[in-house]
Motif scaffolding. Structure first.
Motif, PDB file in Angstrom:
ATOM      1  N   ALA A  51      37.266 -16.273 -48.906  1.00 45.04           N
ATOM      2  CA  ALA A  51      37.931 -17.579 -49.071  1.00 45.04           C
ATOM      3  C   ALA A  51      38.667 -17.714 -50.407  1.00 45.04           C
ATOM      4  N   SER A  92      38.069 -20.772 -37.988  1.00 47.23           N
ATOM      5  CA  SER A  92      38.328 -19.488 -37.332  1.00 47.23           C
ATOM      6  C   SER A  92      37.040 -18.901 -36.756  1.00 47.23           C
ATOM      7  N   VAL A  93      35.944 -19.018 -37.506  1.00 52.68           N
ATOM      8  CA  VAL A  93      34.648 -18.511 -37.023  1.00 52.68           C
ATOM      9  C   VAL A  93      34.242 -19.284 -35.772  1.00 52.68           C
ATOM     10  N   ASP A  94      34.366 -20.604 -35.819  1.00 55.67           N
ATOM     11  CA  ASP A  94      33.972 -21.443 -34.670  1.00 55.67           C
ATOM     12  C   ASP A  94      34.846 -21.159 -33.449  1.00 55.67           C
ATOM     13  N   GLU A 107      36.285 -13.660 -42.662  1.00 56.96           N
ATOM     14  CA  GLU A 107      34.910 -13.901 -43.117  1.00 56.96           C
ATOM     15  C   GLU A 107      34.933 -14.834 -44.332  1.00 56.96           C
ATOM     16  N   PRO A 108      33.932 -15.721 -44.433  1.00 59.45           N
ATOM     17  CA  PRO A 108      33.907 -16.712 -45.523  1.00 59.45           C
ATOM     18  C   PRO A 108      33.974 -16.099 -46.918  1.00 59.45           C
ATOM     19  N   LEU A 125      38.243 -22.329 -47.146  1.00 54.77           N
ATOM     20  CA  LEU A 125      36.927 -22.253 -46.486  1.00 54.77           C
ATOM     21  C   LEU A 125      36.948 -22.982 -45.147  1.00 54.77           C
ATOM     22  N   SER A 126      37.618 -24.103 -45.116  1.00 53.26           N
ATOM     23  CA  SER A 126      37.680 -24.879 -43.880  1.00 53.26           C
ATOM     24  C   SER A 126      38.465 -24.114 -42.806  1.00 53.26           C
ATOM     25  N   GLN A 130      36.110 -21.327 -41.612  1.00 56.29           N
ATOM     26  CA  GLN A 130      35.039 -21.856 -40.750  1.00 56.29           C
ATOM     27  C   GLN A 130      35.588 -22.208 -39.368  1.00 56.29           C
TER      28      GLN A 130
END
Ligand SMILES: CC(C)(COP(=O)(O)OP(=O)(O)OC[C@H]1O[C@@H](n2cnc3c(N)ncnc32)[C@H](O)[C@@H]1OP(=O)(O)O)[C@@H](O)C(=O)NCCC(=O)NCCS
Length: 177
Positions: free
Chosen positions: A22, A59-61, A18-19, A53-54, A57
């Motif tokens: 980070a 990982s979320v995508d 989760e962000p 963060l990148s 993100q």
């Protein structure tokens, strides 16, 4: 394919990235750079919040796309101690596991425990016949984790090294049950 968002692994818990984690993740990478840099091409001096963060993100995508399932590893008291993930990039029927451990928590059997549990979970997912780990021939710690988690070496291929500690040889180990 959908992997569980949270997995209990004894003294550890694996949670989908989760962000909000980070900054702690960046600190974990920073303090582990001497161990990570030799074998992880993305682990470089200057790794910070933007890079972490990148990664999260991405990982979320990729979780949403069903191509990668990356987890932060926490102790039961809430320390963020590493990362582990399942990747579909080796093609249908195979999930590949990648990982790194935060240095102060290394050498306690944590990654072996996380890999063992995640492998059991992966082998229950639809269409998954095998779980693979790929590591450089010089990466003795990763080879030890794979062997202790029941993986057997099945392949050695030549490739161009990307990280400073790598040799030209990439080893594949697998578990099918
Ligand atoms: C590989 C890594 C995740 C292991 O994490 P860990 O929590 O320390 O793993 P464990 O404690 O479960 O097991 C480590 C094993 O490696 C062994 N090991 C560690 N360094 C070693 C070395 N230089 N040579 C031989 N064995 C080594 C340990 O002795 C232990 O095995 P043992 O229990 O039989 O003694 C960690 O070293 C790491 O993050 N390395 C850098 C990133 C990386 O290489 N990731 C994998 C890419 S394929």
């Amino acid at each position: 394919m959908e992997a569980p968002e949270m997995i209990n692994a004894g003294e550890l818990v694996l949670k989908r990235w989760e962000p909000e984690w980070a900054a702690e993740a960046a600190a974990a990478v920073q303090e582990s750079l001497p161990e990570l840099k030799p074998f992880l091409p993305w682990a470089k001096d200057g790794y910070g919040l933007a890079e972490s963060l990148s990664f999260i993100q991405m990982s979320v995508d990729n979780w949403a796309a069903g191509t990668e399932f990356n987890y932060a590893i926490f102790t039961t008291v809430g320390d963020l101690v590493g990362s582990i993930g399942l990747m579909t990039r080796m093609g249908p029927g195979t999930l590949e596991i990648g990982y790194w451990m935060r240095t102060p928590w290394a050498g306690r059997g944590y990654m072996t425990a996380a890999v063992s549990v995640l492998t059991r979970v992966a082998l229950t997912l639809p269409g998954v016949e095998r779980v693979a780990i790929r590591y450089d021939a010089a990466n003795k710690a990763s080879a030890a984790v794979a062997a202790k988690a029941g993986f057997v070496e099945v392949d050695h291929v030549e490739r161009i090294p990307e990280a400073p500690g790598e040799t030209p040889v990439l080893v594949t180990a697998e578990r099918r049950s």
